[in-house]
Design an enzyme around this catalytic site. Structure first.
Site, short mmCIF file in Angstrom:
data_model
loop_
_atom_site.label_atom_id
_atom_site.label_comp_id
_atom_site.label_asym_id
_atom_site.label_seq_id
_atom_site.Cartn_x
_atom_site.Cartn_y
_atom_site.Cartn_z
N GLU A 1 15.77 -24.71 24.36
CA GLU A 1 16.53 -23.98 25.36
C GLU A 1 17.51 -24.94 26.05
O GLU A 1 17.09 -26.04 26.42
CB GLU A 1 15.62 -23.36 26.42
N GLY B 1 11.28 -29.82 33.81
CA GLY B 1 9.85 -29.76 34.13
C GLY B 1 9.01 -29.36 32.93
O GLY B 1 8.09 -30.07 32.54
N ALA B 2 9.35 -28.22 32.34
CA ALA B 2 8.54 -27.73 31.24
C ALA B 2 9.28 -26.61 30.52
O ALA B 2 10.31 -26.14 31.00
CB ALA B 2 7.20 -27.21 31.76
N MET B 3 8.71 -26.18 29.39
CA MET B 3 9.40 -25.20 28.56
C MET B 3 8.40 -24.24 27.91
O MET B 3 7.39 -24.67 27.36
CB MET B 3 10.20 -25.96 27.49
N GLU B 4 8.75 -22.97 27.98
CA GLU B 4 7.81 -21.89 27.65
C GLU B 4 7.79 -21.49 26.17
O GLU B 4 7.49 -20.34 25.86
CB GLU B 4 8.18 -20.67 28.49
N GLU C 1 5.29 -21.30 33.30
CA GLU C 1 5.52 -21.29 31.85
C GLU C 1 4.63 -20.24 31.18
O GLU C 1 5.05 -19.53 30.27
CB GLU C 1 5.28 -22.67 31.24
N HIS D 1 6.02 -16.79 31.63
CA HIS D 1 7.18 -16.53 30.76
C HIS D 1 6.79 -15.80 29.48
O HIS D 1 7.63 -15.18 28.84
CB HIS D 1 7.84 -17.86 30.37
N GLU E 1 14.28 -16.18 34.55
CA GLU E 1 13.89 -17.27 35.46
C GLU E 1 13.65 -16.78 36.88
O GLU E 1 12.68 -17.17 37.52
CB GLU E 1 14.93 -18.40 35.42
N1 LYS Z 1 12.92 -22.30 30.72
C1 LYS Z 1 12.52 -23.54 31.28
C2 LYS Z 1 11.79 -23.20 32.56
O1 LYS Z 1 10.66 -22.88 32.54
C3 LYS Z 1 13.64 -24.50 31.54
C4 LYS Z 1 14.55 -24.76 30.39
C5 LYS Z 1 15.75 -25.60 30.77
C6 LYS Z 1 16.69 -25.77 29.64
N2 LYS Z 1 17.84 -26.60 29.95
O2 LYS Z 1 12.32 -23.14 33.62
#
Ligand code: LYS
Length: 849
Positions: A122, A254-257, A291, A294, A313
């Site tokens: 992402e 921070g993190a990614m879902e 996350e 999400h 978000e």
């Molecule tokens: N989707 C991620 C979150 O949990 C952040 C992704 C950022 C990508 N540049 O907020």
């Protein structure tokens, strides 16, 4: 890297892709500088699209071969992807590309962090992995085969077999490419399991580097709590056999879902009492929840295009805030969120980077993962819930999940479920998504013949690209108190829809004292002339905790303003009122700690700027010092005793109760340190058996100028722990006296453990420095030049983190002409850097205006 002229992408130009993807099959042959990715993708013409151009995104890929239906083809290649002639019936595209994870320092696509392969796709990183229609409205199931010697090989979905040197994964849920993930390395896991509400058994794992496995238990508990909460509150059940979380050291955010395979910055998942503070624990719990949530708000229902980012978000931040409020204290969470909103989102919304919650154009989407999209996006959902009520909110959400599961949606779809569930017309409410800027609401009041009238006038100042704005729907929660402090009108929500509007309250025996915008019911700036007496009255009597805190915050601001502008002494009446709250042991210690937190220096700069005075960072710093010194003196008699009364003597727990006590204890210790030359702080440092107490003691020692010994001792104790050392780097520069902050920062970047390639370390030093308001804004401009040097250096390696850090310059127009000129010079110097990234170029151009 930037082309000749950066391209702007517009929401209004959206068109669907000419093809649907029916299935994706990927094979990865891992090798650090020569990973091969073989793709087999089934395409079919999209009946909903008219444009049949076959364009696949692809960046920094070496194409080895490509075939359509088994026949070799030679596509037209550009820096951004490829074009090819294709049949007008369904066909199979196959390609092999080579990529180099080892040299990928941008941390986007497939890269290597500390010997481990991982991905971040992402928003548009998948195009650095293989040729693909890399857009969120193209969804498909994925089968992924990973070949390599690494012990652990993970991807999305469910495991579908493994053997010597290979593993296969099958994700049955259609997803956009941005949710793709792959991880491979010699990892170890902290396992657990969860039984869902329909009785399905889910395997849970947190994967970390060997040595970190003892820091996973808290994250795992947070995950299970999140899964239960989403079932109980939103009726949402998990949908795969396995849920994996991986901790990665080098990570831009921070993190990614990613579906079934969340990838976390290790700082946002690893926790232990010895190495993490209470704040770290709370943040980890919230990010794990975010996350996980999400999975429904983002993955099962995703975004049609990146302009709709707030759809997933804003909603997911709103959900994680509800979760934290349920797990901990609702008012404390609300107050903390508003502090954060004002510190990060308000300056953005009121400066050159202002953009709507749903932006209408961008050059680089990574620049729009902002406080406006996330936090204001969440505020907008909170207002919607306030306006329709709790039951209707749940009905609308049920409808959203029923109607849109498996789809890529828009804000229009989102608002329509609320309209359909409630019969309300939300056309005007939608302005919250399209208008940028923070509305200002002026309040006046009238009292005559037993009728009390509140009149509100709303106005949103111009922001880039939006000069004139119509009135928005603003829910204003109001309660009325009588002069004895009893609540005579309990909280009710006034729905403001016009530019100017009055609300009447009848049948009151005496002129009431209003408590307006309770719970911060809308993200606006309230403008109202209020006497100190009335604020002090609300500080003493308001039943709404948020407004009670707000009354004190406003008194603190007023007090600092008169100290800075008029050289006045502190407002002793406010301090007496504050003392009563702080010493009231019937109140939650966490709330009392928040009452003690003064407005930041940056906030004061904004306050002064809005009043028409030019903020002088040194004067602001001095006033805050004087005020704290005065508080310490005035409260000398009870500080040690009060601090002792909130000391925790049970084994460490990162829960709301204990962390509230430690947070109040720390606020009191900060004052005590001003009286005893750091003796109590040093004693706390020496006795501390957890990071919260150790770090708070260290920070007070540093700000008192007594930190040298503790800084050395801390380094000796923790040099092996990178996350703890980030704190060490950040604190020294963040708490340094303003006149030496630049020197401290210059010293830290010479330290052997400073590593600009690691975003956490870079942010610890540069972010910590920029937070040192008076140090960063040093009159001679040395702070600006220092930061610009490092941004220029980082840009080639990591555009995303560079661009994000540029936002520390966004408030530059607040300051005096000399400082503005110094900042302009640095911004122009960054802008002139050869081969400046598209990310940084867009940010600097917008900030320059
Ligand atoms: N989707 C991620 C979150 O949990 C952040 C992704 C950022 C990508 N540049 O907020």
């Amino acid at each position: 890297m930037k082309d000749a002229a950066p391209k702007t992408i517009y929401l209004k130009d959206y068109t669907p892709f000419g093809y649907v993807v029916e299935s994706v099959h990927l094979t990865f042959r891992l090798a650090p500088t020569a990973t091969r990715v073989i793709s087999r993708i089934a395409f079919a013409p999209n009946p909903d699209a008219s444009d049949r151009t076959f364009f696949l995104h692809g960046e920094e890929l070496s194409l080895i071969w490509a075939k359509i239906d088994g026949q070799d083809v030679t596509p037209d290649l550009t820096d951004e992807g490829l074009r090819c002639t294709v049949p007008d019936t369904p066909f199979v595209w196959e390609a092999e590309v080579e990529i180099s994870p080892q040299t990928n320092t941008a941390l986007e696509g497939l890269y290597i962090s500390n010997g481990m392969y991982c991905t971040q796709c992402e928003a548009e990183g998948f195009r650095k992995i293989t040729y693909y229609p890399d857009r969120p409205d193209v969804m498909s199931t994925f089968i992924v085969r990973i070949e390599g010697e690494e012990k652990v090989k993970l991807s999305n979905g469910n495991p579908a077999g493994s053997g010597e040197g290979w593993a296969e994964w099958h994700d049955p849920w259609p997803k956009p490419a941005y949710l793709f993930a792959l991880v491979a390395g010699d990892l170890v896991n902290h396992p657990d399991s969860f039984t869902t509400m329909s009785g399905k058994q889910v395997e849970l794992n947190i994967w970390v580097r060997p040595g970190d496995v003892d820091k996973c238990a808290f994250g795992m508990e947070a995950l299970k709590k999140s899964m239960t909460w989403d079932e109980e509150v939103y009726g949402r059940e998990y949908d795969l056999d396995i849920f994996n979380i991986v901790a990665v050291d080098d990570f831009n955010m921070g993190a990614m879902e990613n579906k079934g395979l969340n990838v976390f910055n290790s700082s946002c998942v690893l926790a232990s009492p010895e190495t993490s503070t209470d704040m770290n624990f709370e943040r980890i719990e919230a990010i794990i929840a975010h996350e996980y949530f999400h999975n429904w708000t983002g993955n099962r229902i995703t975004c049609r295009d990146w302009f709709q980012l707030c759809l997933k978000e804003g909603l997911t931040v709103f959900r994680d805030a509800q979760f934290t409020a349920d797990m901990r204290s609702e008012p404390v969470k609300r107050i903390s969120d508003v502090i954060d909103l004002r510190a990060r989102q308000f300056p953005e919304d009121q400066g050159p980077l202002s953009h709507p919650v749903r932006p209408e154009s961008f050059q680089e989407i990574n620049n729009f993962y902002t406080a406006t999209v996330y936090e204001k996006g969440a505020e907008v959902i909170g207002m919607l819930k306030t306006l329709v009520g709790d039951d209707a909110y749940i009905r609308a959400l049920d409808l959203y999940f029923d109607r849109h599961d498996g789809q890529a949606c828009t804000i229009e779809d989102w608002l329509r479920v609320f309209e359909d569930a409630t019969g309300r017309d939300l056309a005007q409410f939608k302005l919250w998504y399209s208008q940028s800027g923070t509305p200002r609401v002026a309040v006046s009041e009238d009292w005559a013949d037993g009728v009390y009238t509140l009149t509100f006038k709303q106005h949103t100042p111009p922001t880039p690209g939006q000069d004139v704005k119509g009135p928005k729907v603003i829910p204003i929660a109001v309660g009325l108190l009588n002069p004895n402090g009893d609540e005579v009108v309990p909280t009710q929500v006034l729905e403001m829809t016009q530019a100017e509007q009055s609300f009447r309250f009848d049948g009151l025996a005496s002129r009431p004292v209003p408590s307006i915008l309770r719970g911060f019911s809308a993200p606006v700036v309230l403008e109202r002339e209020v006497s100190r007496e009335e604020r002090a009255f609300l500080l003493a009597h308001d039943t709404d905790e948020f407004n009670r805190w707000e009354a004190s915050r406003n008194l603190a601001r007023d007090c600092l303003v008169t100290m800075i502008r008029d050289g006045a002494g502190p407002d002793t009446a406010w301090l007496d009122g504050l003392e009563r709250v702080v010493r009231d042991d019937t109140l939650d210690p966490a709330f009392r700690a928040l009452m003690l937190s003064l407005p930041t220096q940056s906030e004061m700069a904004q306050v002064l700027f809005e009043m028409g005075s030019t903020p002088d960072p040194d004067a602001i710093w001095q006033a805050a010092e004087d005020l704290r010194g005065h508080m310490a003196e005035a409260w000398r008699g009870f500080l040690p005793e009060l601090r002792a009364s909130v000391a925790v003597d049970a084994p460490y727990l990162p829960d709301a109760d204990q962390s509230g006590k430690r947070s109040l204890g720390s606020a009191l210790l900060a004052l005590q340190t001003r009286l005893d030359d750091g003796a109590a702080a040093q004693a706390q440092y020496d006795a501390a058996d957890n990071m919260t107490l150790q770090l708070s003691a260290l920070s007070h020692l540093i700000s008192a100028g007594k930190g040298d010994a503790a800084i050395k001792a801390f380094e000796t104790q923790w040099h092996h722990d990178r996350l703890v050392m980030d704190k060490w780097f950040g604190l020294q520069v963040g708490m340094a006296k303003p006149d030496v902050a630049v020197d401290v920062a210059e010293g830290l970047v010479e330290h052997p453990a400073f590593d600009m390639g690691n975003p956490n370390r870079f942010r610890a030093v540069m972010g910590g420095f920029a937070m040192n308001h008076a140090g960063f804004h040093r009159k001679d401009g040395a702070g600006y030049a220092f930061l610009a040097d490092w941004l220029i250096r980082l840009d080639d390696k990591n555009p995303q983190t560079t661009a994000r850090m540029c936002s520390v310059f966004q408030t530059w127009k607040r300051y005096d002409a000399d400082r503005q000129a110094l900042i302009r010079t640095q911004l122009e110097r960054i802008k002139a850097k050869p081969k400046l990234s598209r990310d940084t170029d867009e940010m600097v151009s917008r900030i320059l205006g």
